[in-house]
Design a protein around this motif. Structure first.
Motif, short mmCIF file in Angstrom:
data_model
loop_
_atom_site.label_atom_id
_atom_site.label_comp_id
_atom_site.label_asym_id
_atom_site.label_seq_id
_atom_site.Cartn_x
_atom_site.Cartn_y
_atom_site.Cartn_z
N ARG A 1 0.83 -1.21 0.00
CA ARG A 1 0.00 0.00 0.00
C ARG A 1 0.87 1.26 0.00
NH1 ARG A 1 -4.84 0.86 4.15
NH2 ARG A 1 -5.82 -0.52 2.67
N ALA A 2 1.97 1.23 0.78
CA ALA A 2 2.81 2.42 0.90
C ALA A 2 3.62 2.69 -0.37
CB ALA A 2 3.76 2.26 2.09
N LEU A 3 4.09 1.63 -1.02
CA LEU A 3 4.99 1.80 -2.16
C LEU A 3 4.35 1.51 -3.51
CD1 LEU A 3 8.17 0.08 -0.68
CD2 LEU A 3 7.64 2.52 -0.72
N GLY A 4 3.37 0.64 -3.51
CA GLY A 4 2.78 0.22 -4.78
C GLY A 4 3.55 -0.94 -5.37
N TYR A 5 2.93 -1.63 -6.30
CA TYR A 5 3.50 -2.87 -6.83
C TYR A 5 4.90 -2.71 -7.43
CZ TYR A 5 4.42 -7.00 -9.48
OH TYR A 5 5.03 -8.11 -9.98
N PRO A 6 5.17 -1.71 -8.24
CA PRO A 6 6.51 -1.67 -8.86
C PRO A 6 7.64 -1.62 -7.83
CG PRO A 6 5.06 -0.10 -9.93
CD PRO A 6 4.33 -0.63 -8.72
N LEU A 7 7.40 -0.98 -6.71
CA LEU A 7 8.46 -0.85 -5.72
C LEU A 7 8.46 -1.97 -4.69
CD1 LEU A 7 8.46 3.00 -5.08
CD2 LEU A 7 10.05 1.66 -6.46
N ILE A 8 7.35 -2.65 -4.52
CA ILE A 8 7.29 -3.69 -3.50
C ILE A 8 8.27 -4.82 -3.81
CG2 ILE A 8 5.39 -5.05 -4.45
CD1 ILE A 8 5.95 -4.32 -0.77
N HIS A 9 8.40 -5.17 -5.08
CA HIS A 9 9.36 -6.21 -5.46
C HIS A 9 10.78 -5.77 -5.10
CE1 HIS A 9 11.36 -9.39 -7.62
NE2 HIS A 9 12.04 -8.48 -8.30
N GLN A 10 11.11 -4.53 -5.41
CA GLN A 10 12.45 -4.02 -5.09
C GLN A 10 12.65 -3.95 -3.58
OE1 GLN A 10 14.87 -3.63 -7.24
NE2 GLN A 10 13.45 -4.30 -8.82
N GLY A 11 11.61 -3.58 -2.85
CA GLY A 11 11.70 -3.53 -1.39
C GLY A 11 11.95 -4.91 -0.80
#
Length: 92
Positions: free
Chosen positions: A36-46
């Motif tokens: 929710r905080a980062l969105g899908y594109p960044l969640i993988h990187q996180g």
């Protein structure tokens, strides 16, 4: 005789800062909904970062613990030496 200046206040700040780091280094994402905080594109990187950060976290924890112990030992030794010197001056 040369004066020796021990930056006691600064060393205490270092000790406190390292204590803060050690207290918070293993908090992970602390229940934050990264999707929710980062969105899908960044969640993988996180998640990728988190999995790779595990080794770094261990090393940082180990090194910070060692440095904090050394700083605390220096502070203790100089305080003890200062107290002993003051006691000798009072007794002289």
């Amino acid at each position: 005789m040369a004066d020796i200046r021990i930056p006691g206040d600064e060393l205490e700040q270092v000790s406190q800062a390292l204590g803060f780091v050690l207290d918070h280094i293993d908090t992970g994402n602390s229940g934050v909904d990264l999707d929710r905080a980062l969105g899908y594109p960044l969640i993988h990187q996180g998640n990728h970062f988190e999995s790779r950060w595990s080794d770094g976290r261990f090393q940082l924890n180990k090194q910070c613990t060692t440095i904090k112990k050394a700083v605390d030992d220096i502070l203790t030794q100089f305080k003890d030496t200062d107290d002993q010197a003051a006691a000798h001056l009072d007794g002289a």
